[in-house]
Design a protein around this motif. Sequence first.
Motif, short mmCIF file in Angstrom:
data_model
loop_
_atom_site.label_atom_id
_atom_site.label_comp_id
_atom_site.label_asym_id
_atom_site.label_seq_id
_atom_site.Cartn_x
_atom_site.Cartn_y
_atom_site.Cartn_z
N GLN A 52 0.83 -1.30 -0.51
CA GLN A 52 -0.18 0.02 -0.28
C GLN A 52 0.21 1.02 0.26
N SER A 53 1.91 1.31 1.14
CA SER A 53 2.63 2.41 0.95
C SER A 53 4.26 2.01 0.58
N VAL A 54 4.66 2.50 -0.29
CA VAL A 54 6.65 2.17 0.02
C VAL A 54 6.82 3.99 0.19
N PRO A 55 7.98 3.58 1.51
CA PRO A 55 8.93 4.99 1.70
C PRO A 55 8.99 5.28 0.79
N GLN A 56 8.97 6.69 0.96
CA GLN A 56 9.83 7.75 -0.15
C GLN A 56 11.86 8.04 -0.19
N ALA A 57 12.53 7.46 -1.13
CA ALA A 57 14.18 7.95 -0.28
C ALA A 57 13.99 8.98 -0.03
N ALA A 58 15.05 8.98 0.83
CA ALA A 58 15.72 10.03 1.87
C ALA A 58 16.18 11.10 0.92
N GLN A 59 15.53 12.63 0.44
CA GLN A 59 16.08 13.85 0.04
C GLN A 59 17.27 13.91 -0.07
N PRO A 60 17.47 13.66 -1.61
CA PRO A 60 19.24 14.23 -0.96
C PRO A 60 19.90 15.51 -1.54
N ALA A 61 21.07 16.32 0.01
CA ALA A 61 21.22 17.08 -0.27
C ALA A 61 21.33 17.39 -2.07
N LYS A 62 21.22 19.50 -1.71
CA LYS A 62 21.27 20.12 -2.78
C LYS A 62 21.83 20.97 -2.43
N SER A 63 23.05 21.28 -3.45
CA SER A 63 24.14 22.60 -3.09
C SER A 63 23.81 23.84 -3.28
N LEU A 64 23.24 24.95 -2.61
CA LEU A 64 23.58 25.90 -3.28
C LEU A 64 23.65 27.34 -2.71
N THR A 65 23.94 28.13 -3.27
CA THR A 65 24.54 29.58 -2.66
C THR A 65 23.51 30.19 -1.41
N TYR A 66 24.45 30.73 -0.81
CA TYR A 66 22.90 32.10 0.32
C TYR A 66 24.18 32.83 0.47
N THR A 67 23.74 33.78 0.30
CA THR A 67 23.71 35.33 0.96
C THR A 67 23.67 35.75 2.00
N VAL A 68 24.78 35.92 3.28
CA VAL A 68 24.57 36.29 4.42
C VAL A 68 23.98 37.12 4.72
N VAL A 69 23.26 37.63 5.04
CA VAL A 69 22.49 39.26 5.86
C VAL A 69 22.59 39.32 7.11
#
Length: 258
Positions: A52-69
Amino acid sequence: MAVRGKHRRPRTNPLTRGIIAAGTGGAALTLPLLGATHASAAEPQSAPAAAQSVPQAAQPAKSLTYTVVKGDSLARIADKYDVSGGWKQLYKDNRAAVGDNPKLIHPGLKLTVKATKSDAKKTATTSSAPAKPAAKPAGGVAQATQASAKTYANNLDGWIRESLDIMAQKGIPGSYDGIYRNVMRESSGNPQAINNWDSNAAKGTPSKGLLQTIDPTFQAYHVDGTSWDPYDPVANITAACNYAADRYGSIDNVNGPY
């Protein structure tokens, strides 16, 4: 007179009669008749839980650029993007940009963030202009970097240019060459520079930052919209130029200790 019982119909039990009745008018269904209270027994059985329910695979990490405020910390950013390993991993990934003190991050600093939240928000910038709507690539995943009006490099060139834009808004005079010349004389371009040996240091107020301001001067000439951290490169340049404008007319007129 018929002999009693000679032609008596053979007795059938109720279950047999039920089977015969079910077959009247068509092919017989060899099923026992059930009462209404047992009707649910004829419903299809539920599929096994695993089907009935198949657990979803863990969300892979996505590399992003964050600008500090202003007001940011590594812990806050790590929590916002659910960074695996928390702020310590975030610091480890960005130590070259942050420096030796993980508590000291400056507005405008760009960090590489390995986000595991699929709904990660776009990064904020130091600009006061409203953010543009998030653009989405073909895959439908929101882009991580902020669509800002203007961005600056996280180096001396970028710090000077950002300071000049703030100075232009506040009516503070000064040129790129004037700022660069004095920065190289005072700190050689090191925003963490501190003078612990001169007369100011002897009084307990050592000169700090790119343009070597002492805390009382930095606080007196601090420019709204910049950090209150005297080591912040943009805040330090802008406050020093504000002081130089008040005392010398412009940072361009400063050619020695001031």
